[in-house]
Design an enzyme around this catalytic site. Sequence first.
Site, PDB file in Angstrom:
ATOM      1  N   PHE A   1      18.541  16.556   6.003  1.00 54.64           N
ATOM      2  CA  PHE A   1      17.132  16.184   5.915  1.00 54.64           C
ATOM      3  C   PHE A   1      16.767  15.702   4.520  1.00 54.64           C
ATOM      4  CE2 PHE A   1      12.470  16.981   6.731  1.00 54.64           C
ATOM      5  CZ  PHE A   1      12.390  16.111   7.804  1.00 54.64           C
ATOM      6  N   GLY A   2      17.709  14.941   3.929  1.00 54.46           N
ATOM      7  CA  GLY A   2      17.401  14.246   2.688  1.00 54.46           C
ATOM      8  C   GLY A   2      16.638  12.973   3.011  1.00 54.46           C
ATOM      9  N   GLY A   3      16.776  11.961   2.152  1.00 58.64           N
ATOM     10  CA  GLY A   3      16.038  10.721   2.370  1.00 58.64           C
ATOM     11  C   GLY A   3      16.350  10.076   3.702  1.00 58.64           C
ATOM     12  N   LEU A   4      17.634  10.006   4.061  1.00 60.64           N
ATOM     13  CA  LEU A   4      18.020   9.368   5.312  1.00 60.64           C
ATOM     14  C   LEU A   4      17.572  10.185   6.516  1.00 60.64           C
ATOM     15  CD1 LEU A   4      19.479   6.888   6.398  1.00 60.64           C
ATOM     16  CD2 LEU A   4      21.593   8.216   6.416  1.00 60.64           C
TER      17      LEU A   4
ATOM     18  N   LYS B   1      30.784   5.725   5.518  1.00 66.11           N
ATOM     19  CA  LYS B   1      31.078   4.527   4.750  1.00 66.11           C
ATOM     20  C   LYS B   1      32.572   4.342   4.484  1.00 66.11           C
ATOM     21  CE  LYS B   1      26.703   4.619   2.172  1.00 66.11           C
ATOM     22  NZ  LYS B   1      26.106   4.674   0.806  1.00 66.11           N
TER      23      LYS B   1
ATOM     24  N   THR C   1      23.408   9.685  -1.068  1.00 68.54           N
ATOM     25  CA  THR C   1      23.827   8.301  -0.878  1.00 68.54           C
ATOM     26  C   THR C   1      24.196   7.657  -2.210  1.00 68.54           C
ATOM     27  OG1 THR C   1      22.449   8.051   1.091  1.00 68.54           O
ATOM     28  CG2 THR C   1      23.095   6.034  -0.049  1.00 68.54           C
TER      29      THR C   1
ATOM     30  N   GLU D   1      27.527   8.863  -3.409  1.00 74.22           N
ATOM     31  CA  GLU D   1      28.617   8.197  -2.697  1.00 74.22           C
ATOM     32  C   GLU D   1      28.853   6.802  -3.270  1.00 74.22           C
ATOM     33  OE1 GLU D   1      29.200   8.646   1.596  1.00 74.22           O
ATOM     34  OE2 GLU D   1      27.339   9.818   1.603  1.00 74.22           O
TER      35      GLU D   1
ATOM     36  N   HIS E   1      32.301   4.804  -6.003  1.00 76.10           N
ATOM     37  CA  HIS E   1      33.019   3.533  -5.894  1.00 76.10           C
ATOM     38  C   HIS E   1      33.132   2.802  -7.237  1.00 76.10           C
ATOM     39  CE1 HIS E   1      33.363   3.332  -1.502  1.00 76.10           C
ATOM     40  NE2 HIS E   1      32.155   3.863  -1.438  1.00 76.10           N
TER      41      HIS E   1
END
Length: 331
Positions: free
Chosen positions: A15-18, A124, A191, A194, A198
């Site tokens: 239940f974070g931003g996404l 991803k 997010t 993550e 990269h």
Amino acid sequence: MNPVQGKIRVGVLGFGGLGQAAATILAQKQEMEWVAVADHKGYAYNPAGLDPQACRAVYQTQGTVGYLEPHGTLSQQSIQDLLENAQVDGYFLALPNLPNTFMASVAQQFIQSGWRGVLVDALKRTSAVEQLLTLREDLAGARITYLTGCGATPGLLTAAATLAAQSYSEIHRVKITFGVGIANWEAYRATIREDIAHLPGYSVDKAQAMSDEEVAALLDETNGILALENMEHADDIMLELAGICDRHQVTVGGVVDTRNPKKPLSTNVQVTGRTFEGKISTHTFTLGDETSMAANVCGPAFGYLKAGVNFHRRGFYGLLTAADLMPQFVR
């Protein structure tokens, strides 16, 4: 006739931003009812439907939906407890895949629980999808229909590439370029971590270990911009599994602006190939700049969830990717 009868009971894990965006979108869906949610400290369940605003307010002020009255429950094993107490047709896994083995461990938790239904994620990394592929038989045996890589990219753009490939006899290259704008990075902490993983010199473990202060310092150095190239992105394995092209022919990169909601550049996928007449051409599919990351991730995810429910009710179980539910490339 649509084989899905009645409202699909949906749960959101994370239940974070996404996850919060997913709840807001679900509230506008006529065919779905948002009935369950879990975060790392608790869960909430109401078979009559949850209120996104109430859940968001409790989460932001008290740190967990477990404090939601009267439907919340505090728990240190929130997913397991939710599975034991909720009647849910399908879950959207809006969870951070940190560490890189996390989503596979969640899938194993569902397998072991005896729950049957549909799971959808927006993974991803290629390596994370590869881990799920090893669970194909276990998921099928547990009568779970799992759709992976069903966000924007992988997901929406992967599916667009699969469809675009039908014009060609041979695929030469698939190039995905994304632009993401968010008002502030704190709303999408997992997010952003993550994405940081990269960057040159970073890894999943290093990004996960960073404190919020260290993340903020890094973004100060880059003026809030993350420029990402040649990412390990599951579009490659998904297109390879669908028979579109070899994974080395797929490249993914883009720009994330963590301080402005406006996209720094347009998101698109380019598919280059040779037609049966011998001509070389490129199809380009571009997302509207006005659509947000949340819209382009959650919208497709729930579309795939509905498709997954159709499959599940027909007795098809196991693991599929977003590219599998499209026309298949014929060599």
